[in-house]
Design a protein around this motif. Structure first.
Motif, PDB file in Angstrom:
ATOM      1  N   PHE A  54     -50.086  35.164   9.409  1.00 10.96           N
ATOM      2  CA  PHE A  54     -48.728  35.183   9.933  1.00 10.96           C
ATOM      3  C   PHE A  54     -47.736  35.324   8.797  1.00 10.96           C
ATOM      4  O   PHE A  54     -48.019  34.963   7.653  1.00 10.96           O
ATOM      5  N   VAL A  55     -46.572  35.797   9.137  1.00 12.62           N
ATOM      6  CA  VAL A  55     -45.431  35.715   8.241  1.00 12.62           C
ATOM      7  C   VAL A  55     -44.400  34.857   8.971  1.00 12.62           C
ATOM      8  O   VAL A  55     -44.255  34.945  10.188  1.00 12.62           O
ATOM      9  N   ALA A  56     -43.743  33.995   8.213  1.00 11.96           N
ATOM     10  CA  ALA A  56     -42.758  33.070   8.791  1.00 11.96           C
ATOM     11  C   ALA A  56     -41.484  33.116   7.975  1.00 11.96           C
ATOM     12  O   ALA A  56     -41.505  33.357   6.770  1.00 11.96           O
ATOM     13  N   ASP A  57     -40.395  32.859   8.636  1.00 12.88           N
ATOM     14  CA  ASP A  57     -39.121  32.718   7.940  1.00 12.88           C
ATOM     15  C   ASP A  57     -39.185  31.450   7.088  1.00 12.88           C
ATOM     16  O   ASP A  57     -39.686  30.420   7.541  1.00 12.88           O
ATOM     17  N   ARG A  58     -38.692  31.508   5.876  1.00 10.00           N
ATOM     18  CA  ARG A  58     -38.789  30.347   4.987  1.00 10.00           C
ATOM     19  C   ARG A  58     -38.049  29.134   5.536  1.00 10.00           C
ATOM     20  O   ARG A  58     -38.371  28.000   5.195  1.00 10.00           O
ATOM     21  N   HIS A  59     -37.072  29.353   6.410  1.00 13.50           N
ATOM     22  CA  HIS A  59     -36.326  28.245   7.000  1.00 13.50           C
ATOM     23  C   HIS A  59     -37.152  27.486   8.036  1.00 13.50           C
ATOM     24  O   HIS A  59     -36.792  26.398   8.438  1.00 13.50           O
ATOM     25  N   GLU A  60     -38.269  28.057   8.443  1.00 17.79           N
ATOM     26  CA  GLU A  60     -39.133  27.438   9.449  1.00 17.79           C
ATOM     27  C   GLU A  60     -40.258  26.606   8.820  1.00 17.79           C
ATOM     28  O   GLU A  60     -40.984  25.927   9.529  1.00 17.79           O
ATOM     29  N   GLN A  61     -40.416  26.646   7.498  1.00 17.33           N
ATOM     30  CA  GLN A  61     -41.601  26.060   6.892  1.00 17.33           C
ATOM     31  C   GLN A  61     -41.745  24.558   7.132  1.00 17.33           C
ATOM     32  O   GLN A  61     -42.859  24.049   7.188  1.00 17.33           O
ATOM     33  N   ARG A  62     -40.671  23.844   7.341  1.00 22.34           N
ATOM     34  CA  ARG A  62     -40.787  22.397   7.610  1.00 22.34           C
ATOM     35  C   ARG A  62     -41.316  22.110   9.010  1.00 22.34           C
ATOM     36  O   ARG A  62     -41.850  21.045   9.262  1.00 22.34           O
ATOM     37  N   ARG A  63     -41.173  23.057   9.907  1.00 23.00           N
ATOM     38  CA  ARG A  63     -41.669  22.891  11.273  1.00 23.00           C
ATOM     39  C   ARG A  63     -43.144  23.277  11.411  1.00 23.00           C
ATOM     40  O   ARG A  63     -43.795  22.920  12.389  1.00 23.00           O
ATOM     41  N   LEU A  64     -43.664  24.017  10.449  1.00 22.28           N
ATOM     42  CA  LEU A  64     -45.025  24.536  10.559  1.00 22.28           C
ATOM     43  C   LEU A  64     -46.102  23.462  10.638  1.00 22.28           C
ATOM     44  O   LEU A  64     -46.986  23.552  11.498  1.00 22.28           O
ATOM     45  N   PRO A  65     -46.097  22.418   9.786  1.00 28.72           N
ATOM     46  CA  PRO A  65     -47.176  21.421   9.870  1.00 28.72           C
ATOM     47  C   PRO A  65     -47.283  20.768  11.250  1.00 28.72           C
ATOM     48  O   PRO A  65     -48.376  20.641  11.793  1.00 28.72           O
ATOM     49  N   GLY A  66     -46.168  20.376  11.828  1.00 27.68           N
ATOM     50  CA  GLY A  66     -46.185  19.751  13.152  1.00 27.68           C
ATOM     51  C   GLY A  66     -46.654  20.706  14.233  1.00 27.68           C
ATOM     52  O   GLY A  66     -47.432  20.332  15.117  1.00 27.68           O
ATOM     53  N   PHE A  67     -46.184  21.950  14.149  1.00 29.12           N
ATOM     54  CA  PHE A  67     -46.580  22.943  15.137  1.00 29.12           C
ATOM     55  C   PHE A  67     -48.086  23.180  15.075  1.00 29.12           C
ATOM     56  O   PHE A  67     -48.789  23.114  16.088  1.00 29.12           O
ATOM     57  N   PHE A  68     -48.602  23.461  13.880  1.00 27.68           N
ATOM     58  CA  PHE A  68     -50.022  23.779  13.776  1.00 27.68           C
ATOM     59  C   PHE A  68     -50.912  22.573  14.053  1.00 27.68           C
ATOM     60  O   PHE A  68     -51.994  22.715  14.626  1.00 27.68           O
ATOM     61  N   TYR A  69     -50.463  21.373  13.716  1.00 28.90           N
ATOM     62  CA  TYR A  69     -51.235  20.179  14.072  1.00 28.90           C
ATOM     63  C   TYR A  69     -51.349  20.058  15.591  1.00 28.90           C
ATOM     64  O   TYR A  69     -52.428  19.792  16.122  1.00 28.90           O
ATOM     65  N   SER A  70     -50.250  20.294  16.283  1.00 23.79           N
ATOM     66  CA  SER A  70     -50.273  20.210  17.749  1.00 23.79           C
ATOM     67  C   SER A  70     -51.159  21.286  18.368  1.00 23.79           C
ATOM     68  O   SER A  70     -51.615  21.143  19.503  1.00 23.79           O
ATOM     69  N   MET A  71     -51.413  22.359  17.622  1.00 23.02           N
ATOM     70  CA  MET A  71     -52.238  23.459  18.123  1.00 23.02           C
ATOM     71  C   MET A  71     -53.703  23.331  17.679  1.00 23.02           C
ATOM     72  O   MET A  71     -54.518  24.189  17.985  1.00 23.02           O
ATOM     73  N   GLY A  72     -54.033  22.269  16.942  1.00 28.05           N
ATOM     74  CA  GLY A  72     -55.425  22.037  16.568  1.00 28.05           C
ATOM     75  C   GLY A  72     -55.782  22.403  15.140  1.00 28.05           C
ATOM     76  O   GLY A  72     -56.956  22.630  14.833  1.00 28.05           O
ATOM     77  N   TYR A  73     -54.797  22.444  14.243  1.00 27.28           N
ATOM     78  CA  TYR A  73     -55.030  22.838  12.847  1.00 27.28           C
ATOM     79  C   TYR A  73     -54.528  21.757  11.894  1.00 27.28           C
ATOM     80  O   TYR A  73     -53.518  21.100  12.161  1.00 27.28           O
ATOM     81  N   LEU A  74     -55.232  21.604  10.777  1.00 25.90           N
ATOM     82  CA  LEU A  74     -54.834  20.666   9.735  1.00 25.90           C
ATOM     83  C   LEU A  74     -54.346  21.434   8.513  1.00 25.90           C
ATOM     84  O   LEU A  74     -54.942  22.445   8.140  1.00 25.90           O
ATOM     85  N   PRO A  75     -53.276  20.944   7.872  1.00 23.76           N
ATOM     86  CA  PRO A  75     -52.786  21.634   6.674  1.00 23.76           C
ATOM     87  C   PRO A  75     -53.682  21.375   5.471  1.00 23.76           C
ATOM     88  O   PRO A  75     -54.318  20.331   5.365  1.00 23.76           O
ATOM     89  N   ASP A  76     -53.728  22.340   4.573  1.00 21.64           N
ATOM     90  CA  ASP A  76     -54.339  22.134   3.269  1.00 21.64           C
ATOM     91  C   ASP A  76     -53.229  21.529   2.412  1.00 21.64           C
ATOM     92  O   ASP A  76     -52.418  22.253   1.824  1.00 21.64           O
ATOM     93  N   LYS A  77     -53.162  20.217   2.375  1.00 22.69           N
ATOM     94  CA  LYS A  77     -52.018  19.526   1.761  1.00 22.69           C
ATOM     95  C   LYS A  77     -51.824  19.874   0.289  1.00 22.69           C
ATOM     96  O   LYS A  77     -50.702  20.108  -0.144  1.00 22.69           O
ATOM     97  N   ALA A  78     -52.903  19.907  -0.468  1.00 24.57           N
ATOM     98  CA  ALA A  78     -52.778  20.212  -1.894  1.00 24.57           C
ATOM     99  C   ALA A  78     -52.268  21.636  -2.100  1.00 24.57           C
ATOM    100  O   ALA A  78     -51.321  21.869  -2.863  1.00 24.57           O
TER     101      ALA A  78
END
Length: 140
Positions: A54-78
């Motif tokens: 995907f490509v995302a607007d940089r202003h959306e990056q703070r919303r991405l972890p919550g969105f993807f967690y709710s969809m069944g994905y975990l962030p690579d935190k490091a």
């Protein structure tokens, strides 16, 4: 929420939910080409897609972890801590695939700009879910 086993169905599910939540994500890469090229299914049948790009607007990056967690994905935190301004990774909780998110620019063998202010990619009338084909063929 469990992810779908078919990667094309999963990409569509993610895009529908992103639209519903007014999250500006656009599909790029091999899956985007596949979705734009339904008349080329005989070429796409044998291709294995290891991830969803995907490509995302940089202003959306703070919303991405919550969105993807709710969809069944975990962030690579490091990775996301070190690279989150340009790129983020999320992994399917079930371990089937990962999601690669580029923030407005895709770095390949050379730089592909997706718009100096991000607006051209978001105004595409032709493709609500994916970047127009001419803009991502060189990334696949």
């Amino acid at each position: 929420m469990p992810t779908l086993p078919n990667i094309v169905d999963e990409a569509n599910r993610l895009m529908r939910e992103a639209q519903r939540e007014h999250l500006r994500l656009r599909l790029i890469g091999g899956l985007a080409v596949r979705m734009h090229s339904s008349n080329l299914d005989h070429f796409n049948v044998q291709r294995i897609y290891p991830d969803i790009d995907f490509v995302a607007d940089r202003h959306e990056q703070r919303r991405l972890p919550g969105f993807f967690y709710s969809m069944g994905y975990l962030p690579d935190k490091a990775f996301n801590t070190l690279n989150g301004g340009r790129r983020q990774l999320y992994y399917d909780i079930q371990g089937q695939r990962h999601i690669d998110i580029f923030n407005r620019r895709v770095h390949v063998a050379y730089l592909v700009s997706l718009g100096h202010d991000g607006s051209p990619i978001w105004r595409s009338k032709k493709a609500e879910l994916a970047r127009p084909v001419r803009g991502f063929l060189i990334t696949t």
